[in-house]
Design an enzyme around this catalytic site. Structure first.
Site, PDB file in Angstrom:
ATOM      1  N   HIS A 109       8.270   3.721   4.075  1.00  0.00           N
ATOM      2  CA  HIS A 109       7.242   4.579   3.484  1.00  0.00           C
ATOM      3  C   HIS A 109       7.870   5.897   3.074  1.00  0.00           C
ATOM      4  CE1 HIS A 109       3.649   2.179   3.779  1.00  0.00           C
ATOM      5  NE2 HIS A 109       3.901   1.886   5.039  1.00  0.00           N
ATOM      6  N   ASP A 151       6.616   9.482  -2.810  1.00  0.00           N
ATOM      7  CA  ASP A 151       5.786   8.557  -3.587  1.00  0.00           C
ATOM      8  C   ASP A 151       5.542   9.037  -5.009  1.00  0.00           C
ATOM      9  OD1 ASP A 151       5.585   6.762  -1.537  1.00  0.00           O
ATOM     10  OD2 ASP A 151       3.536   7.276  -0.964  1.00  0.00           O
TER      11      ASP A 151
END
Length: 382
Positions: A135, A165
């Site tokens: 992540h 991200d």
């Protein structure tokens, strides 16, 4: 609901994008493309994703959703039919997944040689970690960006999932697919855009690497350089009401403007004497509320700004004048960026649940026999 293509107002009007729905940076990239006028069709799995918020997930705005069973040959064939007339495909699976489905780059180029194939992953398509889970904070850790974040010397601080991200991920995916699209218009050939968050984050941090290389930041310490909290004139300070101000008075003339408004003693600590100056600024900023300081510094070159929440930011005079936020469906949403003088993007239709537009979207994209696909369970109309 009727769906018509080519209704976007931005500079990508007429560009067609097929999105194999993932999470996080992939949808954000496709939101951006839709905001800028592209026709994007979301291919969802029946029932939707685990992290799906339906109409409240505005990263799904501006594009219809079709639900297809990609484990069936007919579902794969339907996606290939969509790709045949598309400019860009976006997918965010682990390496090898779309190849096993029969939707890998070679499969798609057999139908459309000009297709730009955008792949959004954390680790990239190759390398020792390519097939492992991860992540945002894992990616920015390995990329060398997380170590120096934060002003707490003993522990780095991570900025939610903004840096990896969306900064190193979706932004670079959009840059990549648009650059490849321009090249395809010349060469007649598509190509894979391998958008890895580790790559993008490292590139995004070029200035940080430069600061380390020139000695303006220390590679093994936090809060020790000019822009990471080591300098008193570039830091965050608490106000009398427990709120905070961002202070970025780097250049001498801007520091002088701040010092004048703070009524600092000219014979007191000087700008680059962090050890002596910081306690003076801490004490001074605690004498007034955030709003009071904001009013004092408003419109000056002192480089001091209040740290606002999202609802407060939407009401700030500058942000409001530029229309940076808009309320759509009862939720504050950021409006399209960047701005264009002739072909400004607009927020499209609200996000919908998986498969809400299956029939009308497939028909709008020229797919034949949609009713049979739905009857067979290959396509699902929610």
């Amino acid at each position: 609901m009727s769906i018509e293509l080519g209704q976007g107002t931005g500079p990508l009007r007429g560009i067609k994008v097929v999105e194999l729905v993932g999470i996080g940076p992939g949808p954000h990239a496709c939101m951006t493309l839709a905001d800028l006028g592209a026709d994007v069709i979301r291919v969802d799995r029946p029932g939707g994703q685990m992290l799906s918020f339906g109409e409240k997930d505005f990263m799904g705005r501006g594009r219809p959703s079709v639900a297809l069973n990609l484990k069936s040959p007919e579902g794969v064939a339907t996606v290939l039919d969509l790709i045949a007339d598309a400019d860009i495909l976006i997918e965010g699976n682990r390496p090898g997944v779309t190849e096993r489905l029969g939707l890998g780059p070679e499969d798609c180029w057999a139908r459309n040689p000009k297709l730009v194939y955008g792949r959004m992953t954390g680790w990239g398509q190759d390398g020792p970690l390519a097939l492992t889970a991860g992540h945002d904070m894992n990616y920015i850790s390995i990329a060398g960006a997380l170590f120096g974040l934060g002003q707490e010397p003993g522990k780095p601080q991570f900025p939610a999932n903004l840096l990896g991200d969306f900064g190193g991920g979706s932004s670079y995916l959009v840059i990549g697919v648009l650059a490849a699209l321009l090249e395809a218009r010349v060469s007649g050939q598509g190509q894979v855009v391998d958008a890895a968050i580790v790559d993008g984050t490292a590139h995004l941090n070029a200035m940080g690497a430069m600061m380390v290389g020139t000695g303006l930041a220390q590679p093994d310490k936090r809060a020790a350089g000019m822009l990471d909290g080591g300098a008193a004139f570039y830091d965050i300070y608490e106000t009398a009401d427990g709120r905070h101000l961002s202070v970025g008075a780097i250049e001498p003339q801007f520091y002088a403007a701040m010092a004048a408004l703070l009524e600092l003693d000219e014979d007191g600590p000087q700008q680059f004497d962090a050890e002596a100056l910081r306690p003076v600024l801490v004490e001074k900023f605690k004498t007034k509320t955030m709003a009071e300081w904001a009013a004092i510094f408003d419109g000056t070159d002192a480089c001091v700004a209040p740290i606002l929440t999202i609802p407060e930011a939407a009401e700030h005079p500058h942000m409001k004048a530029r229309g940076v936020y808009a309320e759509v469906g009862g939720m504050l949403q950021p409006t399209p960026a960047p701005r264009f003088s002739r072909t400004q993007g607009t927020i499209g239709a609200p996000a919908v649940g998986a498969g809400a537009n299956t029939r009308e979207a497939l028909e709008a994209w020229g797919i034949e026999g949609v009713d049979k696909l739905i009857e067979a369970g290959v396509a699902v109309q929610a």
